[in-house]
Design a protein around this motif. Structure first.
Motif, PDB file in Angstrom:
ATOM      1  N   LEU A 145      30.146  41.679  31.413  1.00 35.82           N
ATOM      2  CA  LEU A 145      30.655  41.165  32.694  1.00 35.82           C
ATOM      3  C   LEU A 145      32.173  41.231  32.725  1.00 35.82           C
ATOM      4  O   LEU A 145      32.766  41.690  33.708  1.00 35.82           O
ATOM      5  CB  LEU A 145      30.186  39.721  32.904  1.00 35.82           C
ATOM      6  CG  LEU A 145      30.783  38.994  34.110  1.00 35.82           C
ATOM      7  CD1 LEU A 145      30.340  39.655  35.413  1.00 35.82           C
ATOM      8  CD2 LEU A 145      30.417  37.530  34.077  1.00 35.82           C
ATOM      9  N   ARG A 146      32.826  40.812  31.651  1.00 34.36           N
ATOM     10  CA  ARG A 146      34.297  40.839  31.596  1.00 34.36           C
ATOM     11  C   ARG A 146      34.817  42.271  31.690  1.00 34.36           C
ATOM     12  O   ARG A 146      35.820  42.528  32.344  1.00 34.36           O
ATOM     13  CB  ARG A 146      34.802  40.199  30.302  1.00 34.36           C
ATOM     14  CG  ARG A 146      34.401  38.756  30.130  1.00 34.36           C
ATOM     15  CD  ARG A 146      34.993  37.836  31.168  1.00 34.36           C
ATOM     16  NE  ARG A 146      34.533  36.494  30.924  1.00 34.36           N
ATOM     17  CZ  ARG A 146      33.894  35.740  31.805  1.00 34.36           C
ATOM     18  NH1 ARG A 146      33.663  36.200  33.002  1.00 34.36           N
ATOM     19  NH2 ARG A 146      33.508  34.533  31.508  1.00 34.36           N
ATOM     20  N   ARG A 147      34.122  43.208  31.034  1.00 28.54           N
ATOM     21  CA  ARG A 147      34.545  44.613  31.122  1.00 28.54           C
ATOM     22  C   ARG A 147      34.397  45.128  32.556  1.00 28.54           C
ATOM     23  O   ARG A 147      35.283  45.829  33.058  1.00 28.54           O
ATOM     24  CB  ARG A 147      33.726  45.485  30.164  1.00 28.54           C
ATOM     25  CG  ARG A 147      34.196  45.391  28.732  1.00 28.54           C
ATOM     26  CD  ARG A 147      33.580  46.473  27.872  1.00 28.54           C
ATOM     27  NE  ARG A 147      32.132  46.362  27.768  1.00 28.54           N
ATOM     28  CZ  ARG A 147      31.481  45.663  26.854  1.00 28.54           C
ATOM     29  NH1 ARG A 147      32.144  44.994  25.958  1.00 28.54           N
ATOM     30  NH2 ARG A 147      30.164  45.637  26.840  1.00 28.54           N
ATOM     31  N   ARG A 148      33.300  44.777  33.230  1.00 26.70           N
ATOM     32  CA  ARG A 148      33.119  45.200  34.628  1.00 26.70           C
ATOM     33  C   ARG A 148      34.175  44.579  35.528  1.00 26.70           C
ATOM     34  O   ARG A 148      34.727  45.238  36.414  1.00 26.70           O
ATOM     35  CB  ARG A 148      31.720  44.830  35.133  1.00 26.70           C
ATOM     36  CG  ARG A 148      30.614  45.701  34.595  1.00 26.70           C
ATOM     37  CD  ARG A 148      29.312  45.492  35.334  1.00 26.70           C
ATOM     38  NE  ARG A 148      28.901  44.097  35.447  1.00 26.70           N
ATOM     39  CZ  ARG A 148      28.158  43.444  34.561  1.00 26.70           C
ATOM     40  NH1 ARG A 148      27.747  44.047  33.468  1.00 26.70           N
ATOM     41  NH2 ARG A 148      27.812  42.186  34.762  1.00 26.70           N
ATOM     42  N   GLN A 149      34.473  43.302  35.313  1.00 27.80           N
ATOM     43  CA  GLN A 149      35.503  42.633  36.103  1.00 27.80           C
ATOM     44  C   GLN A 149      36.863  43.290  35.876  1.00 27.80           C
ATOM     45  O   GLN A 149      37.624  43.496  36.831  1.00 27.80           O
ATOM     46  CB  GLN A 149      35.586  41.147  35.732  1.00 27.80           C
ATOM     47  CG  GLN A 149      34.438  40.319  36.232  1.00 27.80           C
ATOM     48  CD  GLN A 149      34.516  38.900  35.710  1.00 27.80           C
ATOM     49  OE1 GLN A 149      34.971  38.646  34.587  1.00 27.80           O
ATOM     50  NE2 GLN A 149      34.068  37.954  36.517  1.00 27.80           N
ATOM     51  N   ALA A 150      37.164  43.611  34.626  1.00 29.41           N
ATOM     52  CA  ALA A 150      38.450  44.246  34.309  1.00 29.41           C
ATOM     53  C   ALA A 150      38.538  45.615  34.973  1.00 29.41           C
ATOM     54  O   ALA A 150      39.575  45.976  35.541  1.00 29.41           O
ATOM     55  CB  ALA A 150      38.615  44.381  32.794  1.00 29.41           C
ATOM     56  N   LYS A 151      37.458  46.380  34.927  1.00 29.03           N
ATOM     57  CA  LYS A 151      37.469  47.718  35.533  1.00 29.03           C
ATOM     58  C   LYS A 151      37.647  47.620  37.048  1.00 29.03           C
ATOM     59  O   LYS A 151      38.440  48.346  37.641  1.00 29.03           O
ATOM     60  CB  LYS A 151      36.171  48.450  35.204  1.00 29.03           C
ATOM     61  CG  LYS A 151      36.157  49.865  35.699  1.00 29.03           C
ATOM     62  CD  LYS A 151      34.898  50.591  35.301  1.00 29.03           C
ATOM     63  CE  LYS A 151      35.008  52.015  35.807  1.00 29.03           C
ATOM     64  NZ  LYS A 151      33.767  52.612  36.099  1.00 29.03           N
ATOM     65  N   ALA A 152      36.927  46.698  37.693  1.00 32.62           N
ATOM     66  CA  ALA A 152      37.029  46.538  39.144  1.00 32.62           C
ATOM     67  C   ALA A 152      38.429  46.078  39.547  1.00 32.62           C
ATOM     68  O   ALA A 152      39.012  46.594  40.511  1.00 32.62           O
ATOM     69  CB  ALA A 152      35.977  45.547  39.638  1.00 32.62           C
ATOM     70  N   ALA A 153      38.984  45.127  38.818  1.00 29.43           N
ATOM     71  CA  ALA A 153      40.331  44.630  39.134  1.00 29.43           C
ATOM     72  C   ALA A 153      41.372  45.727  38.938  1.00 29.43           C
ATOM     73  O   ALA A 153      42.304  45.868  39.736  1.00 29.43           O
ATOM     74  CB  ALA A 153      40.660  43.421  38.268  1.00 29.43           C
ATOM     75  N   SER A 154      41.195  46.517  37.892  1.00 34.64           N
ATOM     76  CA  SER A 154      42.124  47.611  37.630  1.00 34.64           C
ATOM     77  C   SER A 154      42.055  48.658  38.742  1.00 34.64           C
ATOM     78  O   SER A 154      43.085  49.171  39.187  1.00 34.64           O
ATOM     79  CB  SER A 154      41.798  48.247  36.283  1.00 34.64           C
ATOM     80  OG  SER A 154      42.671  49.298  36.009  1.00 34.64           O
ATOM     81  N   GLU A 155      40.856  48.965  39.215  1.00 36.07           N
ATOM     82  CA  GLU A 155      40.701  49.941  40.303  1.00 36.07           C
ATOM     83  C   GLU A 155      41.336  49.426  41.596  1.00 36.07           C
ATOM     84  O   GLU A 155      41.990  50.185  42.314  1.00 36.07           O
ATOM     85  CB  GLU A 155      39.228  50.260  40.518  1.00 36.07           C
ATOM     86  CG  GLU A 155      38.637  51.097  39.393  1.00 36.07           C
ATOM     87  CD  GLU A 155      37.123  51.213  39.471  1.00 36.07           C
ATOM     88  OE1 GLU A 155      36.495  50.561  40.325  1.00 36.07           O
ATOM     89  OE2 GLU A 155      36.575  51.969  38.646  1.00 36.07           O
TER      90      GLU A 155
END
Length: 82
Positions: free
Chosen positions: A10-20
């Motif tokens: 979940l944290r990795r998905r959140q980080a990827k979405a925020a970065s995008e």
């Protein structure tokens, strides 16, 4: 309750979405800075250049999954203290 592996994912998905999201905002400000520079609008060019540097730093911060874990921990702490 989520397992540790699920929370990490979940944290990795959140980080990827925020970065995008931050990268899209960065591209918008880069275009605005270039346009202001071409038009000779010095103050606006400087303003947008500052925005560009802010968003570059922001991408580095939000792309780290630990950032999202820290924010989730702060939210849980606030909810408990209320």
């Amino acid at each position: 309750m989520m397992t540790s592996a699920q929370l990490k994912a979940l944290r990795r998905r959140q980080a990827k979405a925020a970065s995008e999201r931050a990268a899209r905002t960065l591209r918008r400000y880069e275009l605005l800075a270039a346009e202001a520079d071409e038009l000779g609008l010095l103050n606006e060019a400087i303003f947008y250049a500052n925005k560009v540097s802010y968003w570059k730093e922001r991408i580095a911060i939000v792309s780290d999954p630990k950032f999202h874990a820290m924010r989730a921990g702060e939210r849980r702490h606030r909810e408990r203290s209320e």
